[in-house]
Design an enzyme around this catalytic site. Structure first.
Site, PDB file in Angstrom:
ATOM      1  N   VAL A 108       0.856  -1.176   0.000  1.00 37.92           N
ATOM      2  CA  VAL A 108       0.000   0.000   0.000  1.00 37.92           C
ATOM      3  C   VAL A 108       0.894   1.227   0.000  1.00 37.92           C
ATOM      4  O   VAL A 108       1.873   1.289   0.749  1.00 37.92           O
ATOM      5  CB  VAL A 108      -0.928   0.020   1.230  1.00 37.92           C
ATOM      6  CG1 VAL A 108      -1.765   1.292   1.245  1.00 37.92           C
ATOM      7  CG2 VAL A 108      -1.828  -1.205   1.242  1.00 37.92           C
ATOM      8  N   CYS A 109       0.585   2.190  -0.859  1.00 36.54           N
ATOM      9  CA  CYS A 109       1.262   3.480  -0.852  1.00 36.54           C
ATOM     10  C   CYS A 109       2.774   3.282  -0.990  1.00 36.54           C
ATOM     11  O   CYS A 109       3.243   2.572  -1.860  1.00 36.54           O
ATOM     12  CB  CYS A 109       0.875   4.243   0.417  1.00 36.54           C
ATOM     13  SG  CYS A 109       1.299   5.992   0.448  1.00 36.54           S
ATOM     14  N   THR A 110       3.556   3.868  -0.080  1.00 34.70           N
ATOM     15  CA  THR A 110       5.009   3.803  -0.188  1.00 34.70           C
ATOM     16  C   THR A 110       5.588   2.483   0.320  1.00 34.70           C
ATOM     17  O   THR A 110       6.813   2.326   0.364  1.00 34.70           O
ATOM     18  CB  THR A 110       5.659   4.974   0.575  1.00 34.70           C
ATOM     19  OG1 THR A 110       5.137   5.016   1.903  1.00 34.70           O
ATOM     20  CG2 THR A 110       5.371   6.291  -0.135  1.00 34.70           C
ATOM     21  N   THR A 128       2.605   3.659  -6.921  1.00 29.55           N
ATOM     22  CA  THR A 128       2.773   4.111  -5.550  1.00 29.55           C
ATOM     23  C   THR A 128       2.091   5.467  -5.445  1.00 29.55           C
ATOM     24  O   THR A 128       1.462   5.929  -6.400  1.00 29.55           O
ATOM     25  CB  THR A 128       4.268   4.192  -5.166  1.00 29.55           C
ATOM     26  OG1 THR A 128       4.384   4.435  -3.751  1.00 29.55           O
ATOM     27  CG2 THR A 128       4.980   5.309  -5.920  1.00 29.55           C
ATOM     28  N   ALA A 161      -1.740   2.875  -4.734  1.00 29.27           N
ATOM     29  CA  ALA A 161      -1.393   4.284  -4.592  1.00 29.27           C
ATOM     30  C   ALA A 161      -1.485   4.709  -3.132  1.00 29.27           C
ATOM     31  O   ALA A 161      -1.345   3.890  -2.226  1.00 29.27           O
ATOM     32  CB  ALA A 161      -2.300   5.123  -5.485  1.00 29.27           C
TER      33      ALA A 161
END
Length: 330
Positions: A108-110, A128, A161
């Site tokens: 998830v995300c970073t 990302t 993202a």
């Protein structure tokens, strides 16, 4: 009861929402009868509590170093501590080990930083948080970074993202495991506006950026988004604004990074997406309300923007029962 072991990797300064979105959504699926049952496990280095922010500390259920497979899904959370975690050789070694013992792997995300540093994204397409996409691509040229989608699947590896896209990714995994009906039930229970497909852009034009600082452009943008069915040619917009078409185009490129024509097409397509998921209007009526001359023109714009035709988008994302659409190919 058979179980799907869903292991979430956390660390100091992990983003709370990255973890909570996944946990709450899976537990909701369990409540509705997901089969097999999701057993969610939060693991951290040393099994230590992690500080997600100055006011919230999470206590881990298990120790990263001691977890063993088989695992159904390994998911690495993101957060401002992700680059420190990506530089931790111990964390990377255990993420690699657990990935080998997992049916599918995601971030998830970073959290993408950690998968990339572990070599799990080499040769793969990944996404990302839009803010860090360029830096990720520069540091890991072996990864095909796509900054646009909400989430990306490449084989059995999933990346998503920023922050709340964890909800979109988890809903997609639930649908993959249990079908669209359960995913829609969970989405409604979570009171999410709609279950967005992975190829939808991260940044909606209605929420992406503050209104343009140029007052003329702001007036034009407000008119476009409020009147998608109007005559929105660049010539008409420029005449209404009292400037030349060439000057209007220069202002749009400067303040919005795109031409008036492209902005209008995206605004109309996004307006159509809202109508498709919140009304039962026939496809031709949706097209007319959003300024598309025909349902076929709407279909072409929709495929360009979302990668799927509007009929498929409505079928999989709608909160209503649509009436018969005009044209079976739309």
């Amino acid at each position: 009861m058979s179980e799907r072991h869903f292991v979430i990797v956390g660390y100091d300064a992990a983003e709370l929402l990255d973890i909570a979105c996944v946990v709450s959504t899976l537990e909701c699926a369990n409540w509705y009868g997901a089969a097999p049952y999701y057993k969610v496990r939060l693991v951290t280095p040393g099994g230590r509590p992690i500080e997600c922010n100055p006011t919230v500390t999470l206590h881990a259920g298990e120790t990263l170093e001691r977890v063993t497979g088989p695992i159904d899904t390994l998911l690495v959370s993101g957060g401002i501590g992700s680059q420190d975690a990506a530089a931790n050789r111990l964390v990377l070694a255990h993420v690699r080990r657990l990935a080998r013992e997992s049916r599918r792997v995601g971030s998830v995300c970073t959290g993408t930083w950690i998968l990339a540093a572990a070599g799990l994204l080499d040769g793969r397409r990944a996404t990302t948080h839009w803010r860090w996409a360029d830096e990720l691509a520069a540091r890991h040229p072996e990864v095909h970074v796509d900054p646009d989608p909400i989430f990306v699947q490449d084989g059995n590896v999933y990346t998503s993202a920023g922050v709340t896209s964890a909800l979109d990714l988890t809903l997609a995994l639930i649908e993959e495991d249990n079908g669209a009906d359960l995913a829609r039930l969970v989405a409604r229970q979570q009171v999410t506006y709609l279950q967005r497909p992975g190829n939808q852009a991260q940044m909606s034009m209605f929420t992406a950026a503050p209104p343009p600082s140029n007052s003329l452009i702001k007036r034009v943008v407000d008119y476009i988004t409020g009147h998608p069915d109007a005559d929105l040619t660049a010539a008409t917009l420029a005449a209404d604004a009292g400037v030349s078409e060439r000057h209007l185009t220069r202002l749009f490129l400067k303040h919005l990074g795109q031409t008036p024509g492209k902005f209008v097409r995206l605004a109309r397509t996004e307006a159509a997406a809202h109508l498709l998921t919140s009304t039962s209007l026939p496809m031709a009526a949706v097209a007319a309300r959003c300024g598309f001359g025909t349902a076929e023109t709407l279909r072409q714009a929709f495929v360009d923007c979302y990668g799927v035709p509007p009929s498929h988008y409505r079928l999989t994302q709608s909160r209503t029962t649509p009436q018969a659409a005009t044209g079976s190919s739309t």
